[in-house]
Write a protein that holds these residues in place. Structure first.
Motif, short mmCIF file in Angstrom:
data_model
loop_
_atom_site.label_atom_id
_atom_site.label_comp_id
_atom_site.label_asym_id
_atom_site.label_seq_id
_atom_site.Cartn_x
_atom_site.Cartn_y
_atom_site.Cartn_z
N LEU A 1 0.83 -1.21 0.00
CA LEU A 1 0.00 0.00 0.00
C LEU A 1 0.86 1.25 0.00
CD1 LEU A 1 -2.54 -1.18 2.69
CD2 LEU A 1 -3.00 -0.93 0.26
N VAL A 2 2.15 1.08 0.28
CA VAL A 2 2.98 2.26 0.40
C VAL A 2 4.22 2.09 -0.46
CG1 VAL A 2 4.39 1.58 2.39
CG2 VAL A 2 3.68 3.97 2.14
N PHE A 3 4.91 3.21 -0.73
CA PHE A 3 6.02 3.28 -1.68
C PHE A 3 5.56 2.91 -3.07
CE2 PHE A 3 8.26 2.14 2.43
CZ PHE A 3 8.50 3.46 2.73
N ASN A 4 4.34 3.32 -3.36
CA ASN A 4 3.77 3.20 -4.71
C ASN A 4 2.65 4.23 -4.85
OD1 ASN A 4 1.66 2.20 -3.23
ND2 ASN A 4 2.03 0.06 -3.77
N LEU A 5 1.95 4.20 -5.98
CA LEU A 5 0.91 5.21 -6.25
C LEU A 5 -0.21 5.18 -5.21
CD1 LEU A 5 0.22 7.35 -8.36
CD2 LEU A 5 -1.13 5.62 -9.56
N THR A 6 -0.59 3.96 -4.75
CA THR A 6 -1.68 3.83 -3.77
C THR A 6 -1.44 4.70 -2.55
OG1 THR A 6 -1.75 1.54 -4.48
CG2 THR A 6 -3.10 2.14 -2.58
N GLY A 7 -0.24 4.57 -1.98
CA GLY A 7 0.08 5.33 -0.77
C GLY A 7 0.03 6.82 -1.02
N VAL A 8 0.58 7.24 -2.17
CA VAL A 8 0.61 8.67 -2.49
C VAL A 8 -0.82 9.21 -2.62
CG1 VAL A 8 1.33 10.38 -4.19
CG2 VAL A 8 2.83 8.46 -3.65
N VAL A 9 -1.66 8.48 -3.37
CA VAL A 9 -3.03 8.95 -3.60
C VAL A 9 -3.82 8.99 -2.29
CG1 VAL A 9 -5.21 8.32 -4.68
CG2 VAL A 9 -3.11 8.27 -6.02
N LEU A 10 -3.67 7.94 -1.47
CA LEU A 10 -4.38 7.91 -0.17
C LEU A 10 -4.00 9.11 0.68
CD1 LEU A 10 -4.24 4.21 1.10
CD2 LEU A 10 -6.26 5.67 0.87
N SER A 11 -2.71 9.37 0.79
CA SER A 11 -2.24 10.43 1.66
C SER A 11 -2.64 11.80 1.12
CB SER A 11 -0.72 10.34 1.81
OG SER A 11 -0.26 11.43 2.56
N LEU A 12 -2.55 11.97 -0.19
CA LEU A 12 -2.94 13.27 -0.77
C LEU A 12 -4.43 13.52 -0.60
CD1 LEU A 12 -0.90 13.61 -4.11
CD2 LEU A 12 -0.62 14.88 -1.97
N ALA A 13 -5.26 12.48 -0.86
CA ALA A 13 -6.70 12.64 -0.70
C ALA A 13 -7.03 13.02 0.74
CB ALA A 13 -7.42 11.35 -1.09
N HIS A 14 -6.28 12.43 1.67
CA HIS A 14 -6.48 12.73 3.09
C HIS A 14 -6.26 14.21 3.37
CE1 HIS A 14 -4.66 12.49 7.36
NE2 HIS A 14 -5.97 12.60 7.47
N VAL A 15 -5.12 14.74 2.88
CA VAL A 15 -4.79 16.13 3.22
C VAL A 15 -5.66 17.13 2.44
CG1 VAL A 15 -2.92 16.45 1.58
CG2 VAL A 15 -2.91 17.72 3.72
N PHE A 16 -6.17 16.71 1.27
CA PHE A 16 -7.00 17.64 0.50
C PHE A 16 -8.46 17.65 0.95
CE2 PHE A 16 -3.98 16.99 -3.34
CZ PHE A 16 -3.03 17.80 -2.71
N LEU A 17 -8.78 16.76 1.86
CA LEU A 17 -10.18 16.63 2.29
C LEU A 17 -10.84 17.97 2.65
CD1 LEU A 17 -11.59 14.06 2.12
CD2 LEU A 17 -11.22 13.64 4.54
N PRO A 18 -10.22 18.81 3.51
CA PRO A 18 -10.88 20.08 3.83
C PRO A 18 -11.10 20.96 2.60
CG PRO A 18 -8.66 19.99 4.76
CD PRO A 18 -9.01 18.61 4.30
N PHE A 19 -10.19 20.90 1.63
CA PHE A 19 -10.35 21.74 0.44
C PHE A 19 -11.49 21.24 -0.45
CE2 PHE A 19 -5.80 21.98 1.54
CZ PHE A 19 -5.75 23.33 1.86
N VAL A 20 -11.86 19.98 -0.24
CA VAL A 20 -12.95 19.40 -1.01
C VAL A 20 -14.27 19.56 -0.25
CG1 VAL A 20 -13.89 17.23 -1.87
CG2 VAL A 20 -11.49 17.78 -2.24
N VAL A 21 -14.20 19.31 1.07
CA VAL A 21 -15.44 19.32 1.87
C VAL A 21 -16.04 20.72 1.95
CG1 VAL A 21 -16.37 19.01 4.19
CG2 VAL A 21 -14.85 17.28 3.21
N PHE A 22 -15.20 21.73 2.21
CA PHE A 22 -15.79 23.03 2.51
C PHE A 22 -16.44 23.75 1.32
CE2 PHE A 22 -13.51 22.15 6.42
CZ PHE A 22 -14.54 22.34 7.31
#
Lengths: 301, 362
Positions: free
Chosen positions: A168-189
């Protein structure tokens, strides 16, 4: 001639104070704009122009050749290596945006429908939390969570969903998961704010006309929140395009996106490649923003 | 006639505020029924309980003899015209009106015909392809009406639908609504704080006050024979005058009680029997006669004119009655020729015994 002058005189006498006040009103906003304009000019426009100039140079055997040439542009357009980087960057940004929307829209809906103010406050704080944590700390957190021996893999195995660990990590999956996590407020609000702008009577009207929850959502809530969704896509996609730390840490060297390529090129003092990479990022971002604005206009018409 | 809507001892409480307090009433099928009262009197809550947006805390609601307990809004045979119309901004007029029928999965041809009929009924056929924001207030109001009526509800609920329109348009729409109601024959329940609206359109009016129904009667009955001081005050313009009750028991022959004001005894009709000697009579501004006309009235006294306010079709006189010293307002017709009575003059004042209503001192 002299008659005209005397006739004009009283008009001028009256006009002066009015004119002066108008002048002040015109200057005040510019004065307030000045610091940010200066910053933009010095820290964005000038470097971009320098970049633009560098993009036409070439880099050969560790040396910068200051001659006009389109070589680097050609490489970005036709060289499979660079094409892959551009497409991977777009793919990563697209996946991140879709995942952030898939989690963010229901979250915004929940935030909107919650009735108790204290629950709203806590949920907002939870949505905001990824921004409060430093990107490095958050990335290490994800590495631990998603590692082969980490809790997520342990849970998957425990539930009998997998035999061996899923990477799940050191590949695209990990990057996408983590980015989606941090962008959540920019999407939710943005989505949440488009929801709060809906007149509550509209949903009641739909129900009154015989529509259940699903139909009301599909025919009223979703179409009316599309502007918020488009704004969210704009923000998440452009942020994902420019993401550097997360792909660097969670990609494990296997996710080569444009910002990383720009960084690598800069370390090699390969200014032309860094410059064209940066410009490609900028052009993609501008295209996405323009496309979204187009969609927004279309959805409002 | 079978009742279309029936409320049985219905109450609704929001927090510590009792919005609707144990009300019962029935609405006959095909009638125009108004819930009239000031803001916060519970009329909107009553309507929302009928549509299913709120559920009563106590009591039962029946629509066509069916108990509505636990029945969601989208399963009720009612449709609503909302206060600010609540048109779907992203849909055309046609799609707005068609919405309820598409939800019911009617065949496309049937939807076309019925939407066409509904738009024709409200005179909006040429506007089918417009978006709501391209319409005027009056037109949006008609779309909202067509959208609710196209579903052929048993009961149409209207929540102050004319409140956002200007006065001229409001008067026009009142007549229009009444025409449409007669044409479709649907039961209308109409919520308003505008007594004029309620009086012109309704078959029956329920006047609400503090979550209760003070009076349920025909417009004329409510105007001429208000049952409570609140109704007398809220509808039309009435003087409320303190009186001494001489004999509260209505006279067997005339049905009138006797009261006195400033030592002058006179008969009055009775709304509520006062518990003691203190009481109030209500008399409408326009029921009081002055001068020549007053001298033909069974009840007569005199008053001094303190002020005259000219209002075009009428003149309002502020007067002090003699000998009681009580202040009253009189509305006299203006004929367009004579001058208003001069300030300070002493004139005869008179009225019929039937036009005053006696209330207790509550």
């Amino acid at each position: 001639m002299s008659e005209a002058l005397t006739a004009a005189a009283p008009v001028v006498a009256v006009a002066v104070p009015v004119h002066r006040r108008g002048w002040r009103q015109k200057v005040a906003p510019w004065l307030m704009l000045a610091p940010s304009l200066a910053l933009m000019l010095y820290a964005f426009v000038l470097p971009m122009l320098t970049f633009f100039e560098y993009s036409f140079y070439t880099f050969r055997r560790g040396k910068l050749i200051e001659e006009f040439s389109l070589t680097t542009y050609r490489r970005f357009l036709f060289d499979a290596y660079y094409q892959t980087i551009v497409l991977d960057t777009l793919w990563m940004a697209a996946l991140t945006t879709v995942l952030a929307l898939a989690i963010g829209y229901p979250l915004a809906y929940a935030l909107w429908r919650l009735e108790r103010p204290w629950m709203k406050r806590w949920l907002s704080l939870i949505i905001f939390s990824p921004i409060i944590v430093s990107v490095v700390v958050r990335s290490y957190g994800w590495i631990v969570l998603l590692a082969d021996q980490g809790p997520v893999n342990w849970a998957l195995k425990g539930l009998g969903l997998t035999n061996g660990p899923v990477s799940l990590v050191f590949n695209l999956t990990g990057v996408v998961l983590s980015l989606a996590h941090v962008f959540l407020p920019f999407v939710v609000f943005p989505i949440y704010s488009s929801m709060t702008r809906i007149d509550p009577a509209l949903r009641e009207a739909a129900m009154d006309l015989g529509a259940g929850w699903a139909r009301t959502f599909r025919s009223v809530t979703l179409p009316l929140t599309l502007p918020g969704v488009v704004a969210a896509v704009q923000i998440a996609f452009t942020l994902a395009l420019g993401a550097f730390v997360t792909p660097a840490m969670l990609g494990g060297g296997r996710v080569l996106v444009l910002p990383l390529q720009v960084y690598n090129a800069t370390s090699d003092i390969n200014w032309p490649v860094a410059a064209v990479g940066g410009l490609v990022l900028l052009v993609i971002a501008i295209l996405v923003v323009a496309l979204c604005n187009r969609l927004l206009k279309y959805s409002e018409a | 006639m079978t009742p279309d809507v029936e409320f049985k001892n219905v109450s609704k409480v929001f927090g510590s505020h009792t919005a609707v307090d144990n009300i019962s009433f029935t609405v006959p099928a095909g009638s125009f029924f108004s819930l009239l009262g000031p803001s916060g009197c519970g009329k909107s809550t009553t309507l929302r309980m009928t549509s299913g947006f709120e559920f009563p805390d106590r009591g039962e609601i029946f629509i066509s003899s069916e108990n509505m307990a636990g029945v969601a809004p989208y399963r009720r045979p009612t449709n609503m015209v909302f206060q600010r119309w609540a048109l779907f901004p992203h849909m055309t007029v046609f799609d707005n009106v068609a919405f309820g029928l598409t939800v019911d999965r009617l065949p496309r041809a049937a939807i076309r015909t019925r939407v066409g009929q509904a738009l024709e009924l409200v005179g909006l056929s040429p506007f089918a392809d417009r978006k709501p924001r391209q319409l005027s207030g009056g037109q949006m109001q008609r779309v909202a009406l067509a959208r609710a009526l196209v579903k052929r509800p048993k009961v149409l609920l209207l929540d102050e639908p004319l409140g956002a329109l200007d006065l001229k348009l409001r008067m026009q729409m009142q007549l229009e609504l009444k025409r449409i109601q007669r044409e479709v024959g649907t039961t209308f329940i109409y919520v308003t704080h505008d007594q004029g609206e309620a009086l012109t359109m309704s078959d029956q009016i329920a006047v609400m006050n503090n979550g209760r129904i003070d009076q349920l009667a025909s417009p004329q009955e409510i105007y001429d024979h208000p049952a409570t001081r609140f109704v007398a005050n809220f509808i039309g313009n009435a003087n409320l005058l303190p009186v001494e009750v001489e004999s509260a028991a209505a006279d067997a022959a005339t049905g009138l009680a006797t009261v006195s004001m400033g030592g002058l005894a006179f008969p009055t009709s009775v709304a509520q029997k006062p518990a003691d000697r203190r009481g109030w009579i209500a008399i409408r501004y326009e029921r009081i006669r002055l001068g020549e006309a007053a001298r033909a009235m069974p009840i007569q006294m005199q008053g001094r004119i303190r002020d005259a306010i000219f209002a075009g079709s009428t003149v309002h006189y502020l007067m002090i009655l003699e000998p009681s010293g009580i202040e009253i307002t009189v509305e006299a017709g203006h004929d367009g020729i004579s001058r208003p009575l001069p300030q300070g003059s002493l004139v005869d004042v008179g009225w019929e015994p039937g036009v005053t209503r006696l209330f207790g001192d509550v």
